[in-house]
Design a protein around this motif. Structure first.
Motif, PDB file in Angstrom:
ATOM      1  N   ILE A   1       0.860  -1.180   0.000  1.00  0.00           N
ATOM      2  CA  ILE A   1       0.000   0.000   0.000  1.00  0.00           C
ATOM      3  C   ILE A   1       0.897   1.231   0.000  1.00  0.00           C
ATOM      4  O   ILE A   1       1.685   1.441   0.917  1.00  0.00           O
ATOM      5  CB  ILE A   1      -0.963  -0.020   1.198  1.00  0.00           C
ATOM      6  CG1 ILE A   1      -1.819  -1.293   1.078  1.00  0.00           C
ATOM      7  CG2 ILE A   1      -1.829   1.243   1.206  1.00  0.00           C
ATOM      8  CD1 ILE A   1      -2.874  -1.453   2.101  1.00  0.00           C
ATOM      9  N   ASP A   2       0.803   1.992  -1.092  1.00  0.00           N
ATOM     10  CA  ASP A   2       1.724   3.098  -1.373  1.00  0.00           C
ATOM     11  C   ASP A   2       1.197   4.403  -0.786  1.00  0.00           C
ATOM     12  O   ASP A   2      -0.013   4.555  -0.588  1.00  0.00           O
ATOM     13  CB  ASP A   2       1.851   3.231  -2.903  1.00  0.00           C
ATOM     14  CG  ASP A   2       3.166   3.849  -3.341  1.00  0.00           C
ATOM     15  OD1 ASP A   2       3.936   4.327  -2.484  1.00  0.00           O
ATOM     16  OD2 ASP A   2       3.417   3.862  -4.562  1.00  0.00           O
ATOM     17  N   ASP A   3       2.112   5.330  -0.532  1.00  0.00           N
ATOM     18  CA  ASP A   3       1.741   6.677  -0.072  1.00  0.00           C
ATOM     19  C   ASP A   3       0.828   6.620   1.144  1.00  0.00           C
ATOM     20  O   ASP A   3      -0.144   7.386   1.255  1.00  0.00           O
ATOM     21  CB  ASP A   3       1.047   7.471  -1.200  1.00  0.00           C
ATOM     22  CG  ASP A   3       1.941   7.621  -2.419  1.00  0.00           C
ATOM     23  OD1 ASP A   3       3.147   7.341  -2.321  1.00  0.00           O
ATOM     24  OD2 ASP A   3       1.433   8.017  -3.482  1.00  0.00           O
ATOM     25  N   PHE A   4       1.117   5.708   2.058  1.00  0.00           N
ATOM     26  CA  PHE A   4       0.246   5.523   3.212  1.00  0.00           C
ATOM     27  C   PHE A   4       0.302   6.743   4.132  1.00  0.00           C
ATOM     28  O   PHE A   4       1.356   7.308   4.388  1.00  0.00           O
ATOM     29  CB  PHE A   4       0.605   4.268   4.005  1.00  0.00           C
ATOM     30  CG  PHE A   4      -0.376   3.984   5.112  1.00  0.00           C
ATOM     31  CD1 PHE A   4      -1.597   3.391   4.835  1.00  0.00           C
ATOM     32  CD2 PHE A   4      -0.095   4.356   6.421  1.00  0.00           C
ATOM     33  CE1 PHE A   4      -2.521   3.162   5.837  1.00  0.00           C
ATOM     34  CE2 PHE A   4      -1.018   4.128   7.436  1.00  0.00           C
ATOM     35  CZ  PHE A   4      -2.232   3.526   7.142  1.00  0.00           C
TER      36      PHE A   4
ATOM     37  N   ALA B   1       9.766   3.067   4.379  1.00  0.00           N
ATOM     38  CA  ALA B   1       9.712   4.523   4.399  1.00  0.00           C
ATOM     39  C   ALA B   1      10.176   5.023   3.046  1.00  0.00           C
ATOM     40  O   ALA B   1      11.251   4.642   2.568  1.00  0.00           O
ATOM     41  CB  ALA B   1      10.603   5.073   5.507  1.00  0.00           C
ATOM     42  N   GLU B   2       9.389   5.859   2.390  1.00  0.00           N
ATOM     43  CA  GLU B   2       9.803   6.386   1.082  1.00  0.00           C
ATOM     44  C   GLU B   2      10.312   7.812   1.233  1.00  0.00           C
ATOM     45  O   GLU B   2       9.939   8.530   2.156  1.00  0.00           O
ATOM     46  CB  GLU B   2       8.667   6.291   0.068  1.00  0.00           C
ATOM     47  CG  GLU B   2       7.418   7.064   0.407  1.00  0.00           C
ATOM     48  CD  GLU B   2       6.363   6.998  -0.709  1.00  0.00           C
ATOM     49  OE1 GLU B   2       6.281   5.994  -1.430  1.00  0.00           O
ATOM     50  OE2 GLU B   2       5.616   7.978  -0.840  1.00  0.00           O
ATOM     51  N   GLY B   3      11.221   8.203   0.350  1.00  0.00           N
ATOM     52  CA  GLY B   3      11.715   9.574   0.360  1.00  0.00           C
ATOM     53  C   GLY B   3      12.708   9.879   1.470  1.00  0.00           C
ATOM     54  O   GLY B   3      12.780  10.996   1.964  1.00  0.00           O
TER      55      GLY B   3
HETATM   56 MG    MG Z   1       4.936   6.259  -2.947  1.00  0.00          MG
END
Ligand code: MG
Ligand code: C2E
Ligand code: MG
Ligand code: MG
Length: 284
Positions: A180-183, A237-239
């Motif tokens: 699940i992206d951009d949670f 954790a993205e970014g």
């Molecule tokens: Mg994302």
């Protein structure tokens, strides 16, 4: 502007440069032909295992359009256009095929069984043959289903709960995992998350960029990681852009880290060179 991407310079055509509707019309017409002309390319950004420092737990495939005149066009520009003008299905099919082909090519070249995540659009969730298409691509390229991850944004999963549950179950049934992206950008409930057969939760970049300055962001991220672990989900954790963010996330027990601090998205051959010297996390 020229961005640094995996050691090479690319002039990126960015969202803020997108101007009038005339230009959008010509772009969408060209986008239809981009697949046939071989102008699409996947770049790959590593995900790093947070506990065993440095191990590559997988890569995310990110679509780029190498436009003959404009140079590299960012997905922030052409994905919304593709969605609006009905080209997203075509792009989505290409991404599935290309990612599976690349997994097999890397494996033949000795990289091992790297896990690759692709991004699915809301349109694809509604395609009748999505799961068959993915299954067929895996089989034709001799790829193990566990090597493929499908990333779907939290807001998309909530748009049509029934469809999401049906498609996720079918993907899980063929052995593909779901992230699940951009949670954190949507408002999904605990009980809803429990019912989805997802394996990973990717915390949105906006929370990560605030980690060092904001106690609130730290509290939210800490809570999300605990919640995810209580539901047996791995947290990505993205970014991640700084050592400070990395250290906070490791301290909170985050499972995987992705961001410019470690590596930018890069073409397949560069990813191969980058990853070859590093330990590859065994599938699990
Ligand atoms: Mg994302
Ligand atoms: P996403 O799936 O959330 O991908 C993460 C985005 O954050 C990527 O932007 C990546 O390059 C960027 N990023 C990674 N690390 C950092 C960092 O440390 N700092 C900053 N500022 N950015 C970072 P990109 O490649 O421009 O893609 C944007 C979005 O376009 C993606 O967000 C995804 O929603 C969409 N997208 C990309 N490829 C595809 C595709 O094949 N299909 C579909 N449907 N959507 C795609
Ligand atoms: Mg993604
Ligand atoms: Mg995103």
């Amino acid at each position: 502007s020229a961005k640094r991407a995996g050691g090479a310079h690319y002039a990126f055509f960015e969202p803020h440069m997108s101007t009038n509707s005339q230009e959008q019309l010509s772009l969408q017409a060209e986008l239809r032909m981009a697949v046939e002309r071989g102008e699409l390319v996947l770049h790959y950004q590593p995900k790093i295992d947070a506990r065993r420092r440095g191990e590559v737990s997988g890569v995310e495939a990110l679509l780029r359009w190498n436009h003959p005149v404009r140079g590299m066009v960012s997905p922030g520009v052409f994905i919304p256009l593709a969605e609006r003008f009905g080209v997203i299905g075509l792009l989505g099919h290409w991404v599935i095929e290309e990612a599976c082909r690349q997994i097999q090519e890397w494996r033949s070249a000795g990289l091992g069984r790297i896990r690759v995540a692709i991004n699915l659009s809301v349109h694809q969730l509604h395609e009748e043959d999505l799961v068959e298409r993915i299954d067929s691509a895996l089989q034709r390229h001799g790829v193990e289903p566990a090597q493929l991850v499908c990333e779907i944004t939290e807001t998309v999963t909530m748009e049509d709960v029934t469809t999401t549950q049906r498609v996720f179950s079918r993907l899980a049934a063929i052995g593909v995992s779901i992230a699940i992206d951009d949670f954190g950008t949507g408002y999904s409930s605990l009980s809803y998350l429990r019912r989805l057969p997802a394996r990973q939760l990717k915390i949105d970049r906006s929370f990560i960029s605030d980690l060092e300055a904001s106690g609130d962001a730290r509290a939210v991220v800490d809570a999300v990681i605990r919640l995810a672990h209580a539901l047996s989900l791995r947290v990505v954790a993205e970014g991640v852009e700084t050592a400070g963010q990395r250290d906070i996330l490791i301290g909170m027990g985050c499972d995987e880290l992705q961001g410019y601090f470690f590596a930018r998205p890069m073409p397949a051959d560069q990813l191969f060179a980058w990853a070859r010297g590093r330990p590859l996390l065994a599938k699990g």
